[in-house]
Write a protein that holds these residues in place. Structure first.
Motif, PDB file in Angstrom:
ATOM      1  N   LEU A 116       0.810  -1.220   0.000  1.00  0.00           N
ATOM      2  CA  LEU A 116       0.000   0.000   0.000  1.00  0.00           C
ATOM      3  C   LEU A 116       0.844   1.271   0.000  1.00  0.00           C
ATOM      4  CD1 LEU A 116      -2.743  -1.079   2.575  1.00  0.00           C
ATOM      5  CD2 LEU A 116      -2.974  -0.946   0.084  1.00  0.00           C
ATOM      6  N   LEU A 117       1.850   1.338   0.849  1.00  0.00           N
ATOM      7  CA  LEU A 117       2.633   2.576   0.953  1.00  0.00           C
ATOM      8  C   LEU A 117       3.340   2.966  -0.356  1.00  0.00           C
ATOM      9  CD1 LEU A 117       3.894   2.285   4.614  1.00  0.00           C
ATOM     10  CD2 LEU A 117       2.723   4.272   3.644  1.00  0.00           C
ATOM     11  N   PRO A 118       4.009   2.055  -1.055  1.00  0.00           N
ATOM     12  CA  PRO A 118       4.612   2.454  -2.335  1.00  0.00           C
ATOM     13  C   PRO A 118       3.568   2.921  -3.365  1.00  0.00           C
ATOM     14  CG  PRO A 118       5.604   0.420  -1.570  1.00  0.00           C
ATOM     15  CD  PRO A 118       4.434   0.700  -0.665  1.00  0.00           C
ATOM     16  N   LEU A 119       2.409   2.274  -3.385  1.00  0.00           N
ATOM     17  CA  LEU A 119       1.343   2.719  -4.296  1.00  0.00           C
ATOM     18  C   LEU A 119       0.892   4.134  -3.937  1.00  0.00           C
ATOM     19  CD1 LEU A 119      -0.984  -0.407  -4.690  1.00  0.00           C
ATOM     20  CD2 LEU A 119       0.143   0.854  -6.528  1.00  0.00           C
ATOM     21  N   GLU A 120       0.727   4.382  -2.652  1.00  0.00           N
ATOM     22  CA  GLU A 120       0.294   5.709  -2.200  1.00  0.00           C
ATOM     23  C   GLU A 120       1.352   6.767  -2.486  1.00  0.00           C
ATOM     24  OE1 GLU A 120      -2.546   3.816   1.272  1.00  0.00           O
ATOM     25  OE2 GLU A 120      -0.523   4.510   1.785  1.00  0.00           O
ATOM     26  N   ARG A 121       2.624   6.412  -2.334  1.00  0.00           N
ATOM     27  CA  ARG A 121       3.702   7.367  -2.661  1.00  0.00           C
ATOM     28  C   ARG A 121       3.728   7.660  -4.158  1.00  0.00           C
ATOM     29  NH1 ARG A 121       6.759   4.254   1.495  1.00  0.00           N
ATOM     30  NH2 ARG A 121       6.747   5.589   3.333  1.00  0.00           N
ATOM     31  N   GLU A 122       3.490   6.632  -4.967  1.00  0.00           N
ATOM     32  CA  GLU A 122       3.429   6.828  -6.417  1.00  0.00           C
ATOM     33  C   GLU A 122       2.257   7.749  -6.776  1.00  0.00           C
ATOM     34  OE1 GLU A 122       3.238   4.177 -10.526  1.00  0.00           O
ATOM     35  OE2 GLU A 122       3.402   3.141  -8.595  1.00  0.00           O
ATOM     36  N   LEU A 123       1.117   7.526  -6.138  1.00  0.00           N
ATOM     37  CA  LEU A 123      -0.044   8.388  -6.368  1.00  0.00           C
ATOM     38  C   LEU A 123       0.205   9.806  -5.870  1.00  0.00           C
ATOM     39  CD1 LEU A 123      -2.807   5.813  -5.619  1.00  0.00           C
ATOM     40  CD2 LEU A 123      -2.897   7.410  -7.546  1.00  0.00           C
ATOM     41  N   LEU A 124       0.927   9.950  -4.777  1.00  0.00           N
ATOM     42  CA  LEU A 124       1.267  11.275  -4.255  1.00  0.00           C
ATOM     43  C   LEU A 124       2.089  12.047  -5.288  1.00  0.00           C
ATOM     44  CD1 LEU A 124       1.129  13.051  -1.608  1.00  0.00           C
ATOM     45  CD2 LEU A 124       3.419  12.158  -1.115  1.00  0.00           C
ATOM     46  N   GLU A 125       3.069  11.370  -5.872  1.00  0.00           N
ATOM     47  CA  GLU A 125       3.895  12.012  -6.893  1.00  0.00           C
ATOM     48  C   GLU A 125       3.090  12.329  -8.155  1.00  0.00           C
ATOM     49  OE1 GLU A 125       7.941  11.256  -9.528  1.00  0.00           O
ATOM     50  OE2 GLU A 125       7.526   9.955  -7.810  1.00  0.00           O
ATOM     51  N   MET A 126       2.311  11.360  -8.610  1.00  0.00           N
ATOM     52  CA  MET A 126       1.494  11.567  -9.814  1.00  0.00           C
ATOM     53  C   MET A 126       0.510  12.718  -9.623  1.00  0.00           C
ATOM     54  SD  MET A 126       0.525   7.613 -10.807  1.00  0.00           S
ATOM     55  CE  MET A 126      -0.571   8.034 -12.176  1.00  0.00           C
ATOM     56  N   GLU A 133      -4.896  18.235  -6.168  1.00  0.00           N
ATOM     57  CA  GLU A 133      -4.768  18.415  -4.722  1.00  0.00           C
ATOM     58  C   GLU A 133      -5.644  17.439  -3.944  1.00  0.00           C
ATOM     59  OE1 GLU A 133      -3.561  19.500  -1.067  1.00  0.00           O
ATOM     60  OE2 GLU A 133      -2.605  20.036  -2.955  1.00  0.00           O
ATOM     61  N   GLY A 134      -6.812  17.079  -4.472  1.00  0.00           N
ATOM     62  CA  GLY A 134      -7.705  16.161  -3.778  1.00  0.00           C
ATOM     63  C   GLY A 134      -7.068  14.798  -3.553  1.00  0.00           C
ATOM     64  N   THR A 135      -6.522  14.216  -4.612  1.00  0.00           N
ATOM     65  CA  THR A 135      -5.848  12.925  -4.496  1.00  0.00           C
ATOM     66  C   THR A 135      -4.581  13.064  -3.669  1.00  0.00           C
ATOM     67  OG1 THR A 135      -6.744  12.215  -6.633  1.00  0.00           O
ATOM     68  CG2 THR A 135      -4.854  10.986  -5.799  1.00  0.00           C
ATOM     69  N   ASN A 136      -3.868  14.158  -3.882  1.00  0.00           N
ATOM     70  CA  ASN A 136      -2.618  14.398  -3.168  1.00  0.00           C
ATOM     71  C   ASN A 136      -2.841  14.453  -1.665  1.00  0.00           C
ATOM     72  OD1 ASN A 136      -0.225  16.347  -2.257  1.00  0.00           O
ATOM     73  ND2 ASN A 136       0.338  15.339  -4.180  1.00  0.00           N
ATOM     74  N   ALA A 137      -3.851  15.181  -1.232  1.00  0.00           N
ATOM     75  CA  ALA A 137      -4.133  15.318   0.206  1.00  0.00           C
ATOM     76  C   ALA A 137      -4.528  13.974   0.805  1.00  0.00           C
ATOM     77  CB  ALA A 137      -5.241  16.348   0.425  1.00  0.00           C
ATOM     78  N   LEU A 138      -5.320  13.210   0.067  1.00  0.00           N
ATOM     79  CA  LEU A 138      -5.747  11.892   0.532  1.00  0.00           C
ATOM     80  C   LEU A 138      -4.533  10.981   0.742  1.00  0.00           C
ATOM     81  CD1 LEU A 138      -8.667  10.927   0.994  1.00  0.00           C
ATOM     82  CD2 LEU A 138      -8.616   9.955  -1.307  1.00  0.00           C
ATOM     83  N   MET A 139      -3.648  10.944  -0.241  1.00  0.00           N
ATOM     84  CA  MET A 139      -2.472  10.077  -0.152  1.00  0.00           C
ATOM     85  C   MET A 139      -1.540  10.541   0.965  1.00  0.00           C
ATOM     86  SD  MET A 139      -3.065   7.681  -2.189  1.00  0.00           S
ATOM     87  CE  MET A 139      -4.831   7.958  -2.048  1.00  0.00           C
ATOM     88  N   SER A 140      -1.372  11.825   1.099  1.00  0.00           N
ATOM     89  CA  SER A 140      -0.522  12.374   2.157  1.00  0.00           C
ATOM     90  C   SER A 140      -1.022  11.944   3.531  1.00  0.00           C
ATOM     91  CB  SER A 140      -0.481  13.893   2.039  1.00  0.00           C
ATOM     92  OG  SER A 140       0.346  14.442   3.030  1.00  0.00           O
ATOM     93  N   ASP A 141      -2.330  12.023   3.727  1.00  0.00           N
ATOM     94  CA  ASP A 141      -2.928  11.594   4.997  1.00  0.00           C
ATOM     95  C   ASP A 141      -2.723  10.101   5.230  1.00  0.00           C
ATOM     96  OD1 ASP A 141      -3.799  14.178   5.475  1.00  0.00           O
ATOM     97  OD2 ASP A 141      -5.892  13.762   4.935  1.00  0.00           O
ATOM     98  N   TYR A 142      -2.944   9.296   4.197  1.00  0.00           N
ATOM     99  CA  TYR A 142      -2.801   7.846   4.326  1.00  0.00           C
ATOM    100  C   TYR A 142      -1.355   7.482   4.685  1.00  0.00           C
ATOM    101  CZ  TYR A 142      -7.330   7.153   1.912  1.00  0.00           C
ATOM    102  OH  TYR A 142      -8.657   7.152   1.543  1.00  0.00           O
ATOM    103  N   ILE A 143      -0.415   8.083   3.985  1.00  0.00           N
ATOM    104  CA  ILE A 143       1.000   7.768   4.193  1.00  0.00           C
ATOM    105  C   ILE A 143       1.422   8.103   5.618  1.00  0.00           C
ATOM    106  CG2 ILE A 143       3.359   8.438   3.543  1.00  0.00           C
ATOM    107  CD1 ILE A 143       2.193   8.771   0.620  1.00  0.00           C
ATOM    108  N   ARG A 144       1.087   9.281   6.076  1.00  0.00           N
ATOM    109  CA  ARG A 144       1.469   9.707   7.427  1.00  0.00           C
ATOM    110  C   ARG A 144       0.913   8.737   8.471  1.00  0.00           C
ATOM    111  NH1 ARG A 144      -1.900  12.118  10.212  1.00  0.00           N
ATOM    112  NH2 ARG A 144      -2.911  13.163   8.470  1.00  0.00           N
TER     113      ARG A 144
END
Length: 158
Positions: A116-126, A133-144
């Motif tokens: 999950l974490l590598p997928l979320e980091r990839e989505l954060l970058e993408m 910003e919507g997807t970015n904020a979601l991924m940032s929250d999940y990763i943290r």
């Protein structure tokens, strides 16, 4: 002139790529959820009460994330996957069957976060590159949140 933006003002092509990757995350979360649910049901041993509650927290949180991810895909203008066949075909997380040991369940959870974490980091970058910003904020929250859980579950194992 061809409109290259979707209904929320993001590039259609980038949103399509993001939706594909979000569907991959969704599939993995579905298997992660099912595993956590199974651990909750089948856990045995001296840490039963502690782990039974912890796994319930985990599957309830996963269920919320599954809904958020699917709704994000819809917001981007695409269709979330919604069949078990699709999930099992795409997911790198595999079903953990008949796990009743707390140690084994925690190890499976940590293996899930390794996907999950590598997928979320990839989505954060993408999403950052796409001004999504919507997807970015979601991924940032999940990763943290999940980095902390990885630390805690790892500490549990010693």
């Amino acid at each position: 002139m061809v409109n290259t933006l979707n209904h929320i003002g993001l590039d259609k092509k980038a949103s399509s790529s993001l939706s594909d990757k979000l569907n991959e995350l969704l599939a993995n979360y579905q298997l992660f959820y099912m595993n956590a649910r199974g651990f909750h049901w089948n856990i045995k041993g001296d840490k039963f009460f502690e782990l039974h509650l912890k796994f319930e927290e985990l599957y309830n949180d996963s269920l919320l994330k599954i809904d958020e991810i699917a709704e994000r895909i819809l917001t981007l203008g695409f269709t979330p996957l919604h069949t078990y066949a699709d999930y099992s075909e795409i997911s790198k997380i595999k079903a953990a069957k008949n796990v009743s040991s707390g140690i084994e369940a925690i190890k499976e959870i940590l293996k899930g976060y390794e996907v999950l974490l590598p997928l979320e980091r990839e989505l954060l970058e993408m999403s950052g590159n796409s001004d999504d910003e919507g997807t970015n904020a979601l991924m940032s929250d999940y990763i943290r949140e999940q980095e902390k859980l990885v630390w805690m579950y790892s500490a549990y194992l010693g």
